[in-house]
Write an enzyme that holds these catalytic residues in place. Structure first.
Site, PDB file in Angstrom:
ATOM      1  N   SER A  26      -6.172   6.022   0.216  1.00 39.15           N
ATOM      2  CA  SER A  26      -6.386   4.903  -0.698  1.00 39.15           C
ATOM      3  C   SER A  26      -7.883   4.664  -0.843  1.00 39.15           C
ATOM      4  O   SER A  26      -8.620   4.667   0.145  1.00 39.15           O
ATOM      5  CB  SER A  26      -5.713   3.642  -0.156  1.00 39.15           C
ATOM      6  OG  SER A  26      -4.333   3.848   0.055  1.00 39.15           O
ATOM      7  N   GLN A  71      -3.871   0.420  -7.756  1.00 40.49           N
ATOM      8  CA  GLN A  71      -4.554   1.150  -6.690  1.00 40.49           C
ATOM      9  C   GLN A  71      -5.032   2.497  -7.210  1.00 40.49           C
ATOM     10  O   GLN A  71      -4.327   3.157  -7.986  1.00 40.49           O
ATOM     11  CB  GLN A  71      -3.623   1.391  -5.504  1.00 40.49           C
ATOM     12  CG  GLN A  71      -4.275   2.117  -4.332  1.00 40.49           C
ATOM     13  CD  GLN A  71      -3.290   2.417  -3.223  1.00 40.49           C
ATOM     14  OE1 GLN A  71      -2.642   3.465  -3.242  1.00 40.49           O
ATOM     15  NE2 GLN A  71      -3.161   1.517  -2.261  1.00 40.49           N
ATOM     16  N   ASP A 102       0.811  -1.217   0.000  1.00 41.27           N
ATOM     17  CA  ASP A 102       0.000   0.000   0.000  1.00 41.27           C
ATOM     18  C   ASP A 102       0.846   1.268   0.000  1.00 41.27           C
ATOM     19  O   ASP A 102       0.321   2.362  -0.170  1.00 41.27           O
ATOM     20  CB  ASP A 102      -0.935  -0.026   1.220  1.00 41.27           C
ATOM     21  CG  ASP A 102      -1.971   1.084   1.204  1.00 41.27           C
ATOM     22  OD1 ASP A 102      -2.377   1.502   0.109  1.00 41.27           O
ATOM     23  OD2 ASP A 102      -2.393   1.532   2.286  1.00 41.27           O
TER      24      ASP A 102
END
Length: 295
Positions: free
Chosen positions: A233, A283, A209
């Protein structure tokens, strides 16, 4: 409730996957005190994947997982991971996981598991970049920023994650020049762990991440530590192509094909040092630039 600010990265990582099974297919992670302003997204992804892995036969490992961040996580609240067993076929298993804090959904994740089997293969070549032992540990770079970081950033970026990360390109945090949306990082878990591929997958999910959506800031000339930047995110997907060890060096090759509408998409290809492409990541994230410094 217990605290973790005085623990090293290894101890925090070990504790992430200690659950109480409060009922069949419902796993509770007990909250602990932290100076973090909110839960780190990679933590919840890795924990949800771990919960799904617990419900699948030994030897069947994840080949993909897709997560949506629904709400910010409360650092002081327990998390229940509720697993739905959608299917168990001859070679694939499908699972859905809801991460709940009380009656609040904070993340939903779908995962698919597959038995290892042979088949034809092709891949993109690994980029030619300097070796990790020629680069500076990211902790040195972050520690040098010190008080220039906002308190929100200090609480996360100055703590030990348990990973060694090394940036290939110069790492500029404030007022960077506009540049192509391409970055490369070497990453490795600092401590050796066992041989269970599921453990290596969920620990990679934890670290995956970091920096993905920030790559989309580079052409805009916005620093990731800019106090006007509201970032988060929004979703996160990982495809696992081959076996790997997260305690060996992995090259995380990142790019961003698009930013607009206060959002950016980041992509990552993950290579073993022998050149094998072992995972892909995509992402989307919020990159809202406010008129005045807030963070």
């Amino acid at each position: 409730m217990w605290g973790d600010d005085d623990l090293d990265g290894r101890a925090r990582l070990q504790r992430l996957f200690v659950y109480d099974e409060v009922e069949p297919d419902r796993f509770r992670y007990r909250a602990h005190r932290s100076s973090m302003p909110r839960l780190y997204g990679g933590q919840v992804i890795s924990q949800a994947l771990s919960a799904a892995q617990r419900t699948v036969a030994t030897g069947r490992v994840a080949h993909s997982c897709h997560a949506y961040f629904v709400r910010p996580g409360d650092r002081d609240a327990d998390i229940d991971f509720v697993v739905r067993r959608d299917s168990d076929g001859r070679s694939f298993s499908a699972r859905r996981v809801e991460a709940m804090q009380g009656d609040r959904l904070i993340l939903s994740l779908s995962a698919s598991m597959h038995d290892l089997e042979p088949g034809g293969a092709h891949q993109f070549a690994m980029p030619d970049v300097p070796a990790p032992d020629t680069l500076v540990d990211q902790r040195v770079i972050m520690d040098a920023l010190g008080d220039r970081l906002s308190p929100r950033h200090q609480s996360f970026w100055l703590r030990d994650t348990g990973f060694d990360m090394r940036a290939v390109e110069p790492f500029v945090s404030f007022d960077p020049p506009a540049q192509p949306a391409v970055r490369h990082f070497w990453i490795r878990l600092r401590d050796r762990i066992g041989d269970d591929p599921a453990e290596h997958q969920r620990l990679f999910a934890f670290i995956s991440d970091l920096y993905v959506m920030h790559t989309g800031l580079l052409p805009l000339g916005i620093g990731w530590a800019d106090r006007r930047l509201q970032d988060a995110s929004l979703d996160h997907a990982i495809w696992f192509h081959d076996r790997f060890r997260v305690d060996d060096w992995l090259l995380y090759a990142l790019d961003s094909p698009r930013a607009g509408g206060a959002r950016t998409v980041g992509r990552g290809l993950v290579y073993r040092q022998d050149g094998t492409l072992v995972a892909s990541v995509v992402q989307e994230g919020l990159i809202r630039l406010l008129d005045e410094a807030k963070y």
